[in-house]
Design a protein around this motif. Structure first.
Motif, PDB file in Angstrom:
ATOM      1  N   ASP A 281       1.513   5.067   0.602  1.00  0.00           N
ATOM      2  CA  ASP A 281       1.002   6.222   1.335  1.00  0.00           C
ATOM      3  C   ASP A 281       1.608   7.478   0.724  1.00  0.00           C
ATOM      4  O   ASP A 281       2.745   7.844   1.003  1.00  0.00           O
TER       5      ASP A 281
ATOM      6  N   ASP B 228       1.061  10.423   1.315  1.00  0.00           N
ATOM      7  CA  ASP B 228       1.299  11.472   2.308  1.00  0.00           C
ATOM      8  C   ASP B 228       2.527  11.184   3.168  1.00  0.00           C
ATOM      9  O   ASP B 228       2.912  12.019   3.996  1.00  0.00           O
ATOM     10  N   ASP B 229       3.123  10.012   2.986  1.00  0.00           N
ATOM     11  CA  ASP B 229       4.309   9.660   3.768  1.00  0.00           C
ATOM     12  C   ASP B 229       5.255   8.796   2.938  1.00  0.00           C
ATOM     13  O   ASP B 229       5.650   7.706   3.346  1.00  0.00           O
TER      14      ASP B 229
ATOM     15  N   ARG C 226       6.943  -0.859  -0.686  1.00  0.00           N
ATOM     16  CA  ARG C 226       6.343   0.365  -1.221  1.00  0.00           C
ATOM     17  C   ARG C 226       7.205   0.965  -2.322  1.00  0.00           C
ATOM     18  O   ARG C 226       6.687   1.479  -3.316  1.00  0.00           O
TER      19      ARG C 226
ATOM     20  N   ASP D 299       0.856  -1.181   0.000  1.00  0.00           N
ATOM     21  CA  ASP D 299       0.000   0.000   0.000  1.00  0.00           C
ATOM     22  C   ASP D 299       0.894   1.232   0.000  1.00  0.00           C
ATOM     23  O   ASP D 299       1.782   1.349   0.848  1.00  0.00           O
TER      24      ASP D 299
END
Length: 298
Positions: A159, A161-162, A177, A157
């Motif tokens: 992210d 935003d990070d 990731r 997954d």
């Protein structure tokens, strides 16, 4: 597609291929197999001594191999322009974006630019490198960008935003990731190339389950011990793990936006085309990642 024989590859005399991380692991075997086609193969590596060892190993098996070394540090993004400037070629037929790091059991680390090291090396480094190489790829008759993803990246997954894993860093998750990001970038790159009418193709491959213990011995792989069972029932060595990338480089039937992986459950066997679905087919996610990557890179 017609049958592909991993042991009888088509000739590629006169072509030039760059393999990042070509001094070890799967990248080494990609370089070794491509060298047997008559092409010039450039090994992208930070370490000159390791590159020399790899080239000597390849020449012991392919005596007439045309090889070269490009000093390449994918974690140092500003250095990539000068690295590309030293290539000394007027065109590049393919780049295999293979190099990567997995910092197991280590704390979060940053590059000199303040970027999380795994994401910066595996994804952002190749993002910048491919952009720098594009004029050389466009100069080839049918240039290819081949991005080596990972089986674990499919279930990761991302992210947005990070992307730097500042909130909850876990080495293996950060690695997964970064591999998902690489694959999303490769598919988005092909969409953009098609929209621009480019002759360059962007293709994804993944090696399945490739273990050192199942890998044929080479000077760059002294740890190989030849154990075949039980792992050999489901997994394979790194020589076979290189097959999907090699097919993505050489097969004239390959089309942009395709993905190749091992035939048996995506884990082992000869390379075949795989469906692109789930997160890998999320065009909105890929476009957002592209924009975020552009903001993080020079």
């Amino acid at each position: 597609m017609s049958h592909w024989d991993v042991h009888h590859l088509p000739r590629a005399d006169g072509k030039t291929f760059l393999v990042t991380g070509g001094n070890a692991g799967i990248g080494y075997f990609v370089a070794e197999q491509l060298a047997g086609t008559g092409a010039t193969v450039l090994l992208g590596s930070r370490d000159t001594a390791k590159a020399e060892t790899a080239m000597a190993s390849i020449r012991s098996l392919v005596p007439d191999a045309n090889l070269g070394h490009l000093r390449l540090d994918l974690s140092d993004l500003p250095s990539l322009k000068s690295s590309v400037d030293t290539l000394g070629v007027d065109r590049l037929d393919a780049v295999v974006c293979n190099a990567g790091v997995l910092l197991e059991d280590q704390p979060r680390q940053e590059t000199s630019d303040g970027l999380e090291l795994t994401f910066a090396t595996n994804h952002l480094g190749h993002f910048v490198l491919v952009h720098r190489l594009m004029p050389l790829l466009e100069a080839a008759e049918a240039g290819r960008v081949v991005t080596t993803g990972s089986f674990v990246g499919k279930s990761a997954d991302l992210d947005l935003d990070d992307l730097q894993s500042k909130r909850d860093y876990q080495p293996k998750r950060t690695y997964a990731r970064s591999k998902l990001a690489q694959m999303l970038f490769a598919f988005e790159l092909d969409r953009r190339l098609r929209a621009a009418g480019s002759s360059v193709l962007s293709v994804v491959d993944h090696p399945g389950g490739a273990l050192d213990s199942l890998t044929p011995p080479r000077p760059v792989h002294p740890e190989a011990d030849g154990r075949k069972f039980p792992a050999g029932l489901l997994l394979q060595g790194k020589e076979a793990g290189a097959w999907p990338a090699v097919r993505a480089v050489l097969d004239p039937a390959v089309r942009g936006g395709e993905m190749f992986g091992p035939r048996v459950f995506g884990l082992r066997g000869e390379p075949r085309r795989e469906p692109v679905r789930g997160k890998l087919a999320d065009t909105a996610l890929a476009a957002r990642l592209w924009a975020a990557s552009a903001e993080l890179t020079p």
